[in-house]
Design an enzyme around this catalytic site. Structure first.
Site, PDB file in Angstrom:
ATOM      1  N   HIS A 207       0.789  -1.234   0.000  1.00  0.00           N
ATOM      2  CA  HIS A 207       0.000   0.000   0.000  1.00  0.00           C
ATOM      3  C   HIS A 207       0.819   1.280   0.000  1.00  0.00           C
ATOM      4  O   HIS A 207       0.264   2.366  -0.077  1.00  0.00           O
ATOM      5  CB  HIS A 207      -0.941   0.019   1.213  1.00  0.00           C
ATOM      6  CG  HIS A 207      -0.217   0.287   2.499  1.00  0.00           C
ATOM      7  ND1 HIS A 207       0.480  -0.679   3.171  1.00  0.00           N
ATOM      8  CD2 HIS A 207      -0.059   1.423   3.214  1.00  0.00           C
ATOM      9  CE1 HIS A 207       1.031  -0.159   4.249  1.00  0.00           C
ATOM     10  NE2 HIS A 207       0.723   1.113   4.305  1.00  0.00           N
TER      11      HIS A 207
HETATM   12  C1  UD1 Z   1      -1.791   5.563   6.241  1.00  0.00           C
HETATM   13  C2  UD1 Z   1      -0.451   5.960   6.870  1.00  0.00           C
HETATM   14  C3  UD1 Z   1       0.557   4.840   6.665  1.00  0.00           C
HETATM   15  C4  UD1 Z   1      -0.003   3.489   7.103  1.00  0.00           C
HETATM   16  C5  UD1 Z   1      -1.320   3.250   6.411  1.00  0.00           C
HETATM   17  C6  UD1 Z   1      -1.949   1.946   6.812  1.00  0.00           C
HETATM   18  C7  UD1 Z   1       0.093   8.348   6.829  1.00  0.00           C
HETATM   19  C8  UD1 Z   1       0.958   9.369   6.217  1.00  0.00           C
HETATM   20  N1  UD1 Z   1       0.101   7.150   6.276  1.00  0.00           N
HETATM   21  O1  UD1 Z   1      -1.575   5.494   4.843  1.00  0.00           O
HETATM   22  O2  UD1 Z   1       1.711   5.121   7.421  1.00  0.00           O
HETATM   23  O3  UD1 Z   1       0.929   2.485   6.784  1.00  0.00           O
HETATM   24  O4  UD1 Z   1      -2.194   4.319   6.753  1.00  0.00           O
HETATM   25  O5  UD1 Z   1      -3.125   1.737   6.116  1.00  0.00           O
HETATM   26  O6  UD1 Z   1      -0.558   8.635   7.812  1.00  0.00           O
HETATM   27  N2  UD1 Z   1      -9.045   5.089   2.236  1.00  0.00           N
HETATM   28  C9  UD1 Z   1     -10.271   4.485   2.243  1.00  0.00           C
HETATM   29  N3  UD1 Z   1     -10.807   4.137   3.445  1.00  0.00           N
HETATM   30  C10 UD1 Z   1     -10.178   4.368   4.624  1.00  0.00           C
HETATM   31  C11 UD1 Z   1      -8.930   5.000   4.602  1.00  0.00           C
HETATM   32  C12 UD1 Z   1      -8.373   5.343   3.422  1.00  0.00           C
HETATM   33  O7  UD1 Z   1     -10.869   4.258   1.211  1.00  0.00           O
HETATM   34  O8  UD1 Z   1     -10.738   4.027   5.683  1.00  0.00           O
HETATM   35  C13 UD1 Z   1      -8.430   5.439   0.933  1.00  0.00           C
HETATM   36  C14 UD1 Z   1      -8.699   6.861   0.516  1.00  0.00           C
HETATM   37  O9  UD1 Z   1      -8.840   6.879  -0.853  1.00  0.00           O
HETATM   38  C15 UD1 Z   1      -7.422   7.568   0.883  1.00  0.00           C
HETATM   39  C16 UD1 Z   1      -6.372   6.494   0.678  1.00  0.00           C
HETATM   40  O10 UD1 Z   1      -7.028   5.276   1.034  1.00  0.00           O
HETATM   41  O11 UD1 Z   1      -7.235   8.711   0.138  1.00  0.00           O
HETATM   42  C17 UD1 Z   1      -5.141   6.665   1.511  1.00  0.00           C
HETATM   43  O12 UD1 Z   1      -5.487   6.804   2.888  1.00  0.00           O
HETATM   44  P1  UD1 Z   1      -4.571   7.698   3.872  1.00  0.00           P
HETATM   45  O13 UD1 Z   1      -5.121   7.639   5.237  1.00  0.00           O
HETATM   46  O14 UD1 Z   1      -4.332   9.027   3.244  1.00  0.00           O
HETATM   47  O15 UD1 Z   1      -3.193   6.995   3.829  1.00  0.00           O
HETATM   48  P2  UD1 Z   1      -2.799   5.443   3.829  1.00  0.00           P
HETATM   49  O16 UD1 Z   1      -2.239   5.138   2.491  1.00  0.00           O
HETATM   50  O17 UD1 Z   1      -3.894   4.579   4.351  1.00  0.00           O
END
Ligand code: UD1
Length: 362
Positions: A207
């Site tokens: 991811h």
């Molecule tokens: C975040 C953390 C990362 C961790 C990861 C675990 C930061 C900078 N990054 O990254 O260190 O390893 O979580 O998962 O804080 N999304 C959903 N549903 C959710 C959450 C996210 O659909 O419940 C999608 C959204 O499109 C979002 C994307 O995932 O834009 C990324 O989510 P985000 O929380 O920005 O970062 P992660 O890649 O999950």
């Protein structure tokens, strides 16, 4: 009585905070705690499923910030968290790990003169292209108590000029949760549901933006996965971010690769704990596989958890397809590793030590 606000935001926070909350509950006469969820992760499979599996009570306060750019997300968390701190005036806030919620809440609390305890302090990949590295470095600079999992973390903090009195090595809270949930996870039934035989499949997680946001890199990794999956089925609970990139780039699933929705803690533990090997770009899974001696190939160029390579079963492989396929062949020809050397203080009691330290410093 000391008052603490515990902060969680994203999936890797929940398994770190769960044992701390439980350890504080056992000292309820001395510590009053409040749980704040920033809402950085919000999907049922990324958040609520973990509260259930880890037997955590729902958060007392949910800030509901959701997704966004780094600036948007960090700013929204700060705006929403500040009034909470004003209202409750805790003695401490406790943050875990390295996600945006960790840094955002640390910034707010430290500017309001509230002491911050950072659990999992001192880890460094030395790769400032990783958003988590920025979060780690800045959080550790302004936190008041740095609770570290391993000696390398202490050394990193000292090298950054942090006062040694702020640093206390307490061990690894993720392993507290792992040891506590291991027995229950045996009842998950996930292997039967997916028709998998113990030791005859691999588990993949992927991811990181560096791997999944770059179409050429993601295609390369998937071509390697296609080669591997021909002889060893691969189970892949896919992060929402990766699922959307695969669709966007039109990358097909190779035969033998089972792409699933994100999994809860117990199912996932039962799954990877019985895998022949794990392929991952996660930080936490490098540690968890070390604790159970499951061979782990890390699809990154570096790790902030070098102890998993020195003492454990982890190998840093990067994202080059040839290197990935070669590393898998090597693991398969070596026989399943029997080596199990959990690093010192990865013993299931880190959270109790954390509560002792907090009480001692309050
Ligand atoms: C975040 C953390 C990362 C961790 C990861 C675990 C930061 C900078 N990054 O990254 O260190 O390893 O979580 O998962 O804080 N999304 C959903 N549903 C959710 C959450 C996210 O659909 O419940 C999608 C959204 O499109 C979002 C994307 O995932 O834009 C990324 O989510 P985000 O929380 O920005 O970062 P992660 O890649 O999950």
């Amino acid at each position: 009585m000391i008052r603490i606000i515990n902060v969680v935001g994203a999936r890797p926070n929940f398994m770190k905070m769960a044992p701390i909350i439980a350890a504080i509950q056992r000292r309820a006469g001395e510590v009053h705690q409040l749980l704040v969820h920033t809402g950085q992760h919000y999907d049922e499979a990324m958040s609520q499923a973990f509260f259930r599996d880890l037997e955590m009570s729902p958060p007392d306060i949910d800030l509901g910030v959701g997704s966004g750019t780094h600036a948007e997300q960090t700013a929204r968390i700060m705006l929403a968290f500040e009034p909470v701190v004003h209202e409750h005036r805790p003695d401490w806030i406790m943050v875990v790990g390295d996600v945006n919620s960790t840094l955002a809440c640390t910034l707010v609390a430290s500017k309001l003169g509230i002491r911050v305890a950072h659990v999992e302090a001192g880890l460094r990949s030395f790769d400032r292209m990783m958003p988590e590295e920025i979060n780690r470095v800045l959080t550790d600079q302004i936190a008041d108590l740095l609770l570290t999992p391993s000696p390398d973390a202490d050394a990193n903090l000292i090298a950054e000029g942090i006062c040694p009195e702020k640093i206390v090595r307490v061990g690894n809270v993720m392993i507290d949760t792992l040891l506590r949930r291991l027995e229950l996870s045996q009842k998950s039934g996930i292997l039967e549901r997916l028709r998998l035989q113990r030791g005859e499949f691999a588990v993949l997680t992927l991811h990181r933006p560096a791997n999944v946001d770059d179409a050429a890199k993601l295609r390369g990794i998937f071509s390697a996965l296609g080669d591997i999956a021909g002889s060893l089925p691969i189970v892949f609970p896919a992060h929402p971010r990766t699922q959307s990139r695969l669709r966007e780039f039109g990358i097909e699933n190779p035969r033998g690769l089972m792409v699933l929705e994100p999994m809860g803690y117990l199912d996932f533990l039962q799954l990877w704990g019985n895998a022949r090997l794990v392929l991952t770009d996660s930080g936490g899974l490098q540690e968890e596989t070390t604790a159970l001696a499951v061979p782990c190939l890390t699809l990154r160029e570096n790790t902030e958890r070098p102890i998993t390579v020195e003492q454990g079963t982890n190998r840093i492989v990067g994202s080059d397809p040839v290197r990935i396929v070669d590393a898998v062949s090597e693991v398969l020809s070596n026989g399943r590793s029997a080596r199990r050397r959990a690093p010192e203080l990865w013993d299931g009691h880190a959270a109790e030590r954390i509560v002792e330290v907090l009480l001692g410093r309050s």
